[in-house]
Scaffold this motif. Sequence first.
Motif, PDB file in Angstrom:
ATOM      1  N   ALA A  79       0.832  -1.397   0.025  1.00 41.42           N
ATOM      2  CA  ALA A  79       0.051   0.042   0.039  1.00 41.42           C
ATOM      3  C   ALA A  79       0.809   1.353  -0.110  1.00 41.42           C
ATOM      4  O   ALA A  79       0.593   2.283  -0.712  1.00 41.42           O
ATOM      5  N   VAL A 145      -5.738  -4.048  -1.726  1.00 38.30           N
ATOM      6  CA  VAL A 145      -4.874  -2.797  -1.841  1.00 38.30           C
ATOM      7  C   VAL A 145      -5.550  -1.889  -2.768  1.00 38.30           C
ATOM      8  O   VAL A 145      -5.971  -0.864  -2.602  1.00 38.30           O
ATOM      9  N   ASP A 149      -7.295   1.570  -1.915  1.00 36.88           N
ATOM     10  CA  ASP A 149      -7.036   2.752  -2.871  1.00 36.88           C
ATOM     11  C   ASP A 149      -8.157   3.453  -3.281  1.00 36.88           C
ATOM     12  O   ASP A 149      -8.387   4.703  -3.384  1.00 36.88           O
TER      13      ASP A 149
END
Length: 724
Positions: A79, A145, A149
């Motif tokens: 990340a 991830v 996001d």
Amino acid sequence: MTPVRPGPDGIIPVSGLTDLVRGYNPNSDSALIAAAYDYGHKMHDGQLRTSGEPYFSHPVTVAMLLAEQRLDDATIITALLHDTIEDTKSTYREIAIRFGDEIAQLVDGVTKLTNLELSSVENAQAENFRKLLMAMSKDLRVLLVKLADRLHNMRTIKHLAPEKQARKARETMDIFAPLAGRMGMQWMRDELEDISFRVLNPEARKSIIRRFVSLRNESGDVIPKITDDIRQVLTQAGVEAVVFGREKKPYSIWRKMEEKKEAFSRLSDIYGFRIITHSVADCYTALGAVHQRWTAVPGRFKDYISQPKSNGYRSIHTSMSGRDGKRVEVQIRTSEMHAVAETGVAAHWSYKDGERFENPFAVDPFQWLRSITERVEWQEDEDFLEHVKLEMFTDQVFCFTPKGEVVKLPRGATPIDFAYAIHTRIGDSCVGAKVDGQRVPLWTKLRNGQSVTIIRAEGQRPQPSWEDMVVTGRAKAAIRRSLRGEQRATQVRLGREIARVSLERVGKKASDKAMETAARRLGLEEGEDVLARLGAAEMTGRDLIATLYPELLREAGLPKARNEAAPVVIGLGLGQEARPAPCCNPIPGERIVGIAERGKGVMIHAIDCATLGAFEDTPDRWIDLRWADGHSNATHETRVEIALANDSGTLGRICTLLGEHRANITNIVFTDRKPDFYRIVIDAEVRDMEHLTHILTAIDADSDVAQVRRYRAAAAAGNAPAGR
């Protein structure tokens, strides 16, 4: 958990992140996380987000979101670095050297997903979505991830231009929110949908919120009251449990209202309550206790403990008329089931008491992805995308085969879906179905727990109407493939007859070798492709002759091109140009009239054209016209509608009749197909009304023709004479 605040530079300090991770994983490699933090900070130095904040604040927030899901170090570091390869001078090789191959591969996977433009045109969207799923199938942490996001980007979407907000919101609603839900991360799906809803339909969202406020003003905050009522009932039943309630998200309410066509006050799940117990036995005891105390709403009970969802979700759902008649939804599950319900596939990388925790209720996170990616090799783009969206959006019903095997289907599935879920051959040969021993129509929607028996017949083929009856991507794809194959076979048969008639007119035979030669000259793979084009009206018999024997065209008296000689019309003014009106396609031999149209010259209509009624109030636009006397080699397009028996060779005979009368077929459309008869509209080029009359008479004489008439657009609507 105390929220971690950003530092003076607007970025959450590394200590806030490492402390959070060590809180659930004391063995975390804090030094490696800190090194990734420093590296990412350096790479993004000087970059700003649209909001004006330092860009690195975004990767850190994404890492914090994943740490809150108690994920492993590799995911947290990914990340922090997920935008470095795409947006900085960093490379895959450098990340691999500094942080290892595993993290480099994860960062590269997220980068590839980011580069996919999922909101592009449909086919490109399908292909990109295919790549997305294939990338996820290698390591699902890539998706975790990417979802985090997207969540942070949606939380800060107000800083984008309105048109970009709408595009991102639609992409989120179509792709990322359903993915989050299908992977069991329902909380994330709810938030992604609600933010997208706020962007795409702000007025509808405000209306839902206003109704909530009005409801609170009328009856107060009922959630604490109902929560206390449930706790008392469970205490009396001897069940130890945690009980909490909430209002549903505005988009969830809106979707229910749209799906059920019900008013806000009639919905049973405006309020949701959860009962978290210690054991499965306590779940059913709690269910009995609340059902004894309050009236259950019929048809609103689901037992996902005995029949879990494919993403591992387990819970009992029931709706009841609670305090003051308020209809509420109650979910009952154990604490371990609740962990899976909250974090979904993330539970496979999560920690508990400092150790990797194997939740007994969690399922293989790759199971659903495998079920989709197995179809990648054979599904066409639109079929693939449709299947995946259906797989993500829909809830499931569980039906049984006669042998007691469970078949999982989306809600709304029919016996045809059931048949295709077992095997494509069973679906293709389905002629009927029995549900719980009773014969039912094939469009019947199946319900949980029903036993389904498929009735088959050899020689049966999927019908065009089936495509509207099924909901699964598997069934739709199989039906479309079969129909395309059947359509091609019909086109080839028809094309063979057109080729035979056309070539016989110039003294040649429609041999396989001739078709292969034509295919080579036209750049097609095989002779059958030429026949299919002829049958689909993508080329004409004249085109075939021009390809093989161009020198014979004039000898046979065939026109070089459609309407070689322009129709001669008397009555036009100097410089006026006339064109036949497409509504009636007038031909020599029938009375005609002209209608002057601004910028279009004069449109020629048959005197009985129903469209002329629209010009009764403008007599100044009418022009008296007539066809010139004498014979012309010009051809005129007309349409003939025929209802004929659905027997082998019937259509070929009709085409032969047209060919024998030197009428060139330019198009054939099937307007209605039934098992015994079908209706077609043929576009053909004729010389005049006498020529057309001879053709209609010859067709009408065929024993397998039920009706033949000249087809006009208005006549099809019942506004003009039915024809011959």
